[in-house]
Design an enzyme around this catalytic site. Structure first.
Site, PDB file in Angstrom:
ATOM      1  N   ARG B 242      25.962  -1.721  31.704  1.00 15.03           N
ATOM      2  CA  ARG B 242      26.335  -3.132  31.655  1.00 15.03           C
ATOM      3  C   ARG B 242      26.624  -3.566  33.082  1.00 15.03           C
ATOM      4  O   ARG B 242      27.583  -3.118  33.684  1.00 15.03           O
ATOM      5  CB  ARG B 242      27.586  -3.286  30.772  1.00 15.03           C
ATOM      6  N   HIS B 246      32.744  -7.681  30.846  1.00 13.48           N
ATOM      7  CA  HIS B 246      32.631  -7.839  29.400  1.00 13.48           C
ATOM      8  C   HIS B 246      32.119  -9.234  29.066  1.00 13.48           C
ATOM      9  O   HIS B 246      31.265  -9.420  28.221  1.00 13.48           O
ATOM     10  CB  HIS B 246      33.992  -7.595  28.755  1.00 13.48           C
ATOM     11  N   TYR B 254      37.048  -2.850  37.709  1.00 15.73           N
ATOM     12  CA  TYR B 254      37.374  -1.476  37.312  1.00 15.73           C
ATOM     13  C   TYR B 254      36.164  -0.538  37.406  1.00 15.73           C
ATOM     14  O   TYR B 254      36.278   0.658  37.270  1.00 15.73           O
ATOM     15  CB  TYR B 254      37.934  -1.460  35.878  1.00 15.73           C
TER      16      TYR B 254
END
Lengths: 324, 400, 436
Positions: B242, B246, B254
């Site tokens: 990804r 999100h 992170y």
């Protein structure tokens, strides 16, 4: 006309619907070879075969999820919860997947989730609950809870033919205790219609499921004291038959709601609000509730007896209300 | 299984991947212009997995996309306008504004089932689709996707296990994109290959380079046909990454920078462009034609979407229940006489294969195969992002 | 027995009406439901049917007079008997009843006895000062039957007045003469909007002239127009629409339509249908403004301006969104016909949510209408005319019409207005619906 038990009436409904429509299939734990924990589905496998009577793993989420998937291809699955207490395991599939499907993207989910519920059989905290109100709070579902063999058969047939997810609660206390003559031919009872089980002028008593029988007994006793109770059996909790309740209240002007479910958040509160909003000026007394205690269902007989509402509780509340 | 592609199919794969990416790039612009209502989720870097797997399905087959499967939706016949309209919450969207993102579907034509936000629930639902299709004689395959994080849910396990016991024609694509929101896959699952889980369900699995669209397609096609042939459910783990957070609000600090760099060098579209050129599968002119077509289609569809009205407020109250008049009809593709009238032929007795015991007094040890090190980093990952990367990770953790 | 004839309330917002004509003279016989007089109000002109059969005994309000609603305007004698007895009863009951308090004062005379105050206000208190215990039902019945709860003894739990008690009291009183239920006084009418004379009078009256007083309807129209212009900042958007397709559809279907359905086929339902589609897409135009609240109407009730020889009226096609084409055409023709014969019911000129006016029928190329309050927009339809139009760089002869939208800029902005017209235009130019 044949004399059948509550349980047999449900079995007949399943049998006849599967006979009528090949889109009707059953799935659940131990429903096939074993015939179900209460033998409600006994004989179905022999008649309809492995494809239509599916024994599943102990996976409530998979049972309901698969039923939803089957319904998308036009089947009408009937999923059994071995005990309705276990419906908590598939809460998400029911409230988020099934209930919202038609609203969100126009995909109807014609499934029935049925199973035994209710107390009085010393089943303890996980085999006695009345979890119906979790679902009455979920738009998109229908919730049915019959009290007699005739209604159980007619309502289950309607539920199977309905285009929406229907939760069908079967009070296990009634399974083999209640018998009734029911017609042999095909009939249905429409969802969403309450039934006046007894007419009376002094107060309206609204209830459903096993408590209908408790309340009928109480009504007999009250009649001897000159208090005539009008008893309404809701039969369907969602959608709620508001008109029948309001109509009766406008006649008797007093309302008592009785249910075996716990008190806080039970349907009695909803009915009380309904009446206050729509018929406040027809009230000649406070709206009273007789319900189970706000506790888990305890196991030991004296504890469970204390937990459940009984005839005496209903008579006392009705008397108080009549005198008011 | 020999699986080959025609030249125009190679180009079609490129078209869908590139459309997927361009469409999402445009959505980012719209998001920044405040035209997207709510969150925006990106599948940047995962286009090959979405497109390659969905491309293996036939028209009759069913699929249920997840939030990052825009590519699969395009392959199954949805257009950019549908996705624009969904994100912009307009009346002409497939859900008329009642839901957003990739939360839509079509039972009649495209055989697409809408996901819900709770992960894992599609696994049993697609199992039900597969079982129903088999019962109706339709010879279909059901496919859905799930992320590495989603495999941690109970619904995933219940669904895979039920599908396995039913030998349902169901393909589950696990898109291992390394991150479940901000949690690395190793904190979700203590095994390196998610495909290992298939063994516990007694089903076949594949692991594939999720950034190689041809490899993904070949694996998916083989899995789909094996399912169709009655071999039972199959799990495909596609290793990918990804490349964004999100959702738009998440800068993904992170993620170690080196990890992005590693995967950036393996960008599925860039790799595929090189592949097409090296294999001589297209000309520069053909490439330009595809890009022009995509640009035109996106511009047209966006104009349509922007001109679409918001839904009338009263729509909020409508369509909670499906009326009786709505006709629900299964499509029987086997002789109805096989099921109607029902035949009383089943003997309700279980056939038990063996009695389930083990040799008397026997003990068996099954060691954790390829178990990761206790510090939570796998062998190979240590090689690539040594301690240094780990420190950086916590340093960027902003007080966590 | 005499029956009161009252000035009817022709709508919630109506406070007064003008009698324009009496259709019967005193002494003449009139049958129940037979037209008795004509009135004119802000909203509607109507014939009012007689409430009873009998002889028109007395006319209390003459032609041309304006009175508040519910005023008695005439009396009808239903059986010719004298009315003196009934009148006497009424008169008696209007005398204030003796209060129990004053009786008590009489029973216990004393210089220090305080002068009794007026009857206690709510909550009703019993003689011992305690709050009277009853129920919502009992209080409602008491109000409906004009019964003073302090006069009833409660037999319910704790001395509460129960349903049984009040029903007994109502029954007991049934033998006694019924009290007249006082008709609620009409709410004070808002000060009528004065029609201003903007210049000194001498600048109007000069030379030779004739003075004609405005009819009641004309005055109402004038007031409404001033009010609307003063309330809503009007903006106008204009577009032209190619009606060739609609004209062709209508020409082709007209004979069969009118023969089959026995009603005239006009252009109006085409425009109404197009507006319904437009309003569905842009519900902001189907609204009213109440202070700082925008009231978005769920119904699409389309007001249609009908020109009359004596003025203008806007009857309303209710629930246009639920009607098919034939239904729209029937409703439009029916309302227009009854507007011209003064047979409209008051509710038929109320609750419009959007309006259409059609200056085109009189040949107007276009018009800029004034918003019909409390709508926020009105569509003006000009004359349909053949005009040369450039299509694909060629000149073609097309049937064209100008559509003008006046809208309230407090609520609606140009962008929405133009998109709305665009939608209307698109429906008309690409007409799909089968009208037969």
């Amino acid at each position: 006309m044949a004399h059948v038990t509550f349980l047999e009436a449900i079995r007949q409904a399943l049998f006849e619907e599967m006979e009528r429509d090949p889109a009707v299939v059953c799935l659940g734990e131990d429903i096939g070879v074993y015939g179900g924990a209460f033998k409600v589905t006994a004989g179905l496998l022999e008649r309809f075969g492995w494809e239509r009577v599916i024994d599943t793993p102990i996976s409530e989420t998979a049972i309901v999820g698969a039923a939803v998937g089957m319904s998308y291809l036009g089947l009408r699955p009937v999923a059994e919860m071995q005990f309705m207490d276990f419906i908590a395991c598939c809460f998400n599939q029911i409230t988020n997947f099934a209930a919202k499907s038609y609203y969100r993207w126009g995909a109807p989910v014609p499934i029935v989730i049925r199973g035994p519920s209710g107390g009085g059989v010393h089943g303890g905290p996980f085999h006695s609950q009345n979890p119906e109100m979790y679902f009455v709070h979920t738009p998109g579902l229908k919730v049915v809870y019959p009290a007699t063999p005739y209604d159980a058969k007619g309502l289950l047939k309607s539920a199977i033919r309905d285009n929406n997810p229907v939760l069908f609660f079967e009070h296990k206390f009634l399974y083999r205790r209640i018998k009734e003559e029911i017609p042999a031919d095909d009939y249905t009872v429409p969802l969403g219609q309450a039934k006046v089980r007894r007419e009376g002028r002094d107060l309206t008593l609204v209830t459903y499921a096993a408590m209908v029988h408790t309340c009928l007994e109480a009504a007999e006793q009250l009649a001897q004291e000159g208090i005539e109770v009008e008893l309404i059996d809701l039969r369907t909790l969602l959608p709620l038959d508001r008109e029948t309740i309001l109509q009766s209240l406008r006649k008797t002007n007093k309302l008592l709601v009785v249910h075996e479910d716990t008190k806080t958040g039970g349907i009695a509160g909803e009915i009380a609000a309904l009446v206050c909003e729509n018929a406040f000026e027809d009230l000649d007394g406070p709206i009273l509730r007789v319900t189970a205690l706000d506790t888990p269902v305890p196991y030991s007989p004296p504890l469970e007896e204390r937990f459940l509402p009984n005839v005496h509780d209903v008579v006392r509340a009705a008397r108080e209300l009549a005198r008011y | 299984m020999k699986i080959s592609l025609r030249r125009e199919q190679y180009l079609e794969l490129y078209y869908y991947m590139r459309l997927n990416r361009s469409l999402e790039e445009r959505l980012v612009t719209l998001f920044r212009q405040n035209k997207v209502v709510g969150g925006l989720y990106s599948s940047l870097g995962q286009e090959a997995t979405s497109v390659g797997t969905a491309y293996a399905l036939e028209k009759r087959d069913w699929m249920a996309p997840m939030i990052r499967n825009v590519g699969a939706l395009l392959v199954k016949g949805y257009r950019p306008r549908d996705i624009f309209l969904q994100y912009m919450a307009r009346y002409d969207s497939p859900t008329h504004g009642k839901d957003g993102t990739s939360h839509f579907g079509d039972l009649k034509e495209r055989h697409v089932i809408s996901p819900i936000s709770m992960l894992g629930d599609l696994i049993p639902v697609m199992t039900g689709v597969a079982i129903a299709g088999r019962y109706l004689g339709q010879n279909i395959v059901a496919m859905t996707w799930i992320g590495d994080g989603g495999t941690s849910t109970g619904a995933f396990h219940e669904g895979m296990n039920f599908a396995a016991t039913q030998r349902a024609p169901f393909v589950c694509v696990v898109e291992n994109n390394q991150w479940a929101y901000s949690t690395p896959v190793r904190r979700q699952v203590p095994i390196r290959n998610l495909a290992d889980r298939a063994r516990a369900y007694g089903i076949t699995s594949y692991i594939v380079d999720g950034n190689d669209v041809v490899a993904v397609y070949r694996v998916a096609k083989e899995a789909v046909e094996r399912c169709r042939a009655g071999e039972g459910p199959i799990l495909i783990e596609a290793k990918t990454m990804r490349m964004k957070g999100h959702a738009q609000h998440d800068p993904a600090e992170y993620v170690p920078r080196e990890m992005f760099e590693y995967w950036q060098a393996r960008d599925p579209i860039a790799r595929y462009e090189t592949f097409l050129s090296r294999q001589g599968l297209w000309t520069e002119q053909e490439k330009q034609q595809i890009l022009d077509r995509i640009e035109r289609e996106i511009a047209e569809d966006l104009a349509f979407a922007e001109n679409s009205p918001f839904p009338p407020p009263e729509l909020a109250e409508q369509g909670v229940y499906c009326e009786d008049a709505y006709e629900i009809k299964p499509e029987w593709q086997r002789p109805i006489e096989e099921v109607m009238p029902p035949k009383a032929s089943v003997q309700a007795v279980w056939q038990v294969e063996d009695f389930g015991g083990i040799a008397e007094g026997a003990v068996q040890v099954i060691e954790a195969a390829a178990a990761p090190a206790r510090d939570g980093t796998g062998r190979r990952q240590v090689a690539r992002t040594p301690q240094r990367g780990k420190k950086k990770l916590s340093a960027r953790g902003k007080g966590r | 027995m005499p029956v009161d004839v009252i000035m009817p309330q022709m709508g919630e917002s109506i406070f007064e009406g003008t009698i324009t004509k009496w259709l019967k003279k005193p002494g003449q016989r009139v049958e129940r439901d037979e037209p008795l007089f004509e009135i004119s109000t802000d909203k509607v002109d109507a014939e009012i049917p007689s409430p009873a059969s009998g002889v028109l005994k007395e006319i209390k309000v003459r032609e041309g007079e304006t009175v508040p609603i519910k005023t008695v305007v005439a009396l009808i004698d239903t059986d010719g008997a004298t009315t003196s007895a009934a009148e006497a009863t009424e008169a008696e009951e209007q005398k204030p009843a003796e209060t129990p308090a004053s009786a008590a004062t009489g029973a216990e005379p004393g210089p220090a006895a305080p002068v009794p105050a007026a009857p206690a206000p709510q909550p009703v208190a019993g003689e011992d000062g305690r709050r009277i215990r009853s129920s919502p039902l009992v209080r409602r019945l008491a109000r409906e039957h004009n019964i003073d709860l302090t006069t009833i003894r409660g037999t319910g739990a704790g001395g509460r007045i129960s349903k049984r008690d009040i029903l007994a009291a109502i029954k007991a009183r049934a033998t006694a003469p019924a009290p007249s239920v006082a008709a609620g006084r009409p709410e004070a009418a808002p000060a009528p909007l004065r029609l201003e004379t903007p210049v000194p009078r001498e600048r109007i009256y000069f030379g030779r002239y004739e003075v004609q007083p405005l009819t009641a309807m004309r005055q109402r129209i004038a007031e409404h127009m001033v009010l609307s212009k003063r309330t809503s900042p009007h903006v106008y958007s204009i577009d032209e629409v190619d009606m060739t397709r609609v004209v062709a559809v209508r020409n082709q279907a007209k004979a069969e339509f009118e023969q089959r359905f026995e009603t005239k086929l006009t252009f109006m339902p085409f425009f109404v249908r197009a507006c319904v589609e437009g309003l569905r897409a842009y519900p902001t135009l189907n609204a009213s403004l109440d202070g700082t609240n925008l009231v978005l109407h769920r119904e699409l009730n389309i007001g249609i301006a009908v020109a009359l020889d004596w003025g203008l009226i806007v009857p309303v096609v209710k629930h246009a969104e639920e009607k098919n084409f034939l239904g729209l055409q029937r409703a439009i023709n029916d309302l227009a016909e009854r507007a011209r014969t003064k047979k409209l019911k008051p509710e038929e000129v109320q609750e419009s949510t959007f309006s259409i006016t059609n200056p085109g029928v009189f040949g107007g190329l276009m018009g800029l209408p004034i918003i019909n309050q409390p709508n926020v927009a009105i569509l003006g339809v000009g004359a349909i005319q053949k005009r040369p139009v450039v299509i694909h760089d060629a000149i073609a002869i097309r049937s064209m019409v100008y559509l003008t939208l006046s809208y309230d800029h407090r609520v609606v902005d140009g962008a929405i207005a133009h998109q709305f017209i665009g939608k209307v235009k698109s429906v008309l130019e690409n007409w799909q619906e089968n009208i037969l």
